[in-house]
Design an enzyme around this catalytic site. Structure first.
Site, PDB file in Angstrom:
ATOM      1  N   TYR A   1     -15.272  -0.351   8.522  1.00 46.24           N
ATOM      2  CA  TYR A   1     -13.838  -0.086   8.710  1.00 46.24           C
ATOM      3  C   TYR A   1     -13.459  -0.267  10.186  1.00 46.24           C
ATOM      4  CZ  TYR A   1      -9.628   2.943   8.922  1.00 46.24           C
ATOM      5  OH  TYR A   1      -8.383   3.484   9.137  1.00 46.24           O
TER       6      TYR A   1
ATOM      7  N   GLY B   1       0.841  -1.207   0.000  1.00 48.53           N
ATOM      8  CA  GLY B   1       0.000   0.000   0.000  1.00 48.53           C
ATOM      9  C   GLY B   1       0.869   1.247   0.000  1.00 48.53           C
TER      10      GLY B   1
ATOM     11  N   ILE C   1      -1.136  -2.083  -5.563  1.00 47.88           N
ATOM     12  CA  ILE C   1      -1.928  -2.818  -6.560  1.00 47.88           C
ATOM     13  C   ILE C   1      -1.886  -2.116  -7.918  1.00 47.88           C
ATOM     14  CG2 ILE C   1      -4.094  -1.665  -5.867  1.00 47.88           C
ATOM     15  CD1 ILE C   1      -4.492  -5.188  -6.278  1.00 47.88           C
TER      16      ILE C   1
HETATM   17  C1  AKB Z   1     -10.740   7.731   8.259  1.00 51.93           C
HETATM   18  O1  AKB Z   1     -11.236   8.867   8.369  1.00 51.93           O
HETATM   19  O2  AKB Z   1     -11.375   6.730   7.914  1.00 51.93           O
HETATM   20  C2  AKB Z   1      -9.279   7.554   8.612  1.00 51.93           C
HETATM   21  C3  AKB Z   1      -9.097   7.102  10.021  1.00 51.93           C
HETATM   22  C4  AKB Z   1      -9.393   8.023  11.141  1.00 51.93           C
HETATM   23  O3  AKB Z   1      -8.710   5.997  10.238  1.00 51.93           O
HETATM   24  N1  AKB Z   1      -8.578   8.775   8.380  1.00 51.93           N
END
Ligand code: AKB
Length: 314
Positions: A143, A9, A36
């Site tokens: 995430y 990355g 990638i």
């Molecule tokens: C995001 O905003 O998703 C990232 C983080 C805070 O991990 N910058």
């Protein structure tokens, strides 16, 4: 051990600057950059570069064997805002890449791993001010879930298989060399570009949304410091809280106005506001400060000066 490093990355916001720093510290020949695609030519042309698909175990392993790699920095990830649009893709990328690297370490190919976590591990039930290292962790984004689960697996691989994996929970990172992509904190970079280009910025977070942030130089320093610390100093093998400054879009706007008095801002919140509302306002990073002597250097005014000076030259 002389580090022979692979950055996965390397074309991204943090990966690119980490590549430059690690090449400065360890020499070009000892740092292999990979991604990638060839999207960041300053990285691609700065030394050995390989196309590596972080989701493909064979692709990562081939590169590790080809270059005799003993240390991996896994910087590939789908961030919070994009992750909400593509939940399964975010899960697959963020988890598969981590398992590939942890398994290479478990199998003895790799001796040391850096994997970033994020303030996104925290959620609406977490205390928002001075968020402790050990606290309620119920993330509400995909995430954040991948980071929380990743932290658990890092600790598990360390405890059960002796993998030397080190991690920090990055706040929003502000930088001028490479744009961030798909995060909730991206406004804090976009705002400088728009201030210089158009003298005005439409912010997707509300004026009083306070979030933890950090200048890139501090983030790189933290990453290098934790990786260079003695093994015995690293007491937390999930991920360390890390902090520098916390501010709102309004405070950032005012800091920019000191340099560009006629700069204006408007606010039009979108789905990223809902994400930001679940994250902490400030972080207690005393474990990082005590265990491996973490210290930040840049406050909001210093960040603003660096951003405007460098962006106006580039
Ligand atoms: C995001 O905003 O998703 C990232 C983080 C805070 O991990 N910058």
């Amino acid at each position: 051990m002389t580090p022979k490093i692979l950055i996965i990355g390397a074309c991204g916001q943090i990966g690119s600057e980490l590549t430059f720093k690690l090449r400065e510290l360890h020499g070009n020949d000892n740092v292999i950059a990979s991604d990638i695609n060839y999207n960041n030519l300053s990285v691609v042309n700065s030394g050995t570069f390989e196309i590596v698909d972080a989701q493909d175990y064979a692709s990562v392993k081939d590169c590790v064997e080809k270059h005799d790699i003993n240390t991996i920095y896994l910087m590939a990830a789908m961030l919070s805002a994009t992750g909400e649009k593509y939940p399964m893709k975010a899960w697959d990328l963020n988890m598969n890449s981590l398992f590939h690297v942890l398994n290479l370490a478990k199998e003895g190919f790799i001796k040391k791993v850096f994997w970033p976590s994020s303030i996104a591990v925290f959620g609406p039930t977490t205390p928002k001010d001075n968020t402790p290292q050990h606290t309620i962790v119920e993330p509400s984004t995909v995430y954040g879930i991948t980071k929380q689960v990743g932290e658990r697996w890092c600790e598990y691989y360390h405890k059960n298989y002796g993998v030397d994996v080190r991690s920090i929970r990055y706040p929003g990172i502000i930088s001028w060399k490479t744009l961030p992509g798909g995060g909730t904190t991206d406004y804090a970079v976009e705002i400088y570009h728009e201030a210089l280009k158009n003298n005005t910025y439409e912010c997707f977070l509300s004026e009083d949304t306070k979030l933890p942030m950090m200048f890139m130089d501090d983030a790189i320093k933290a990453t290098v410091d934790i990786m260079h610390a003695n093994n015995s100093a690293i007491k937390i093998r999930s991920s360390y809280n890390l902090a520098a400054v916390s501010f709102t879009p309004k405070e950032m706007f005012k800091a920019i106005q000191k340099h560009i008095p006629d700069f204006t801002i408007t606010y039009k919140t979108d789905y990223r506001q809902d994400i930001a509302d679940t994250w902490p306002k400030s972080i207690d990073d005393s474990h990082a400060r005590n265990d491996w002597n973490w210290e930040h250097s840049f406050d909001l005014d210093a960040i603003t000066k660096e951003m405007l000076d460098n962006l106006s030259k580039s």
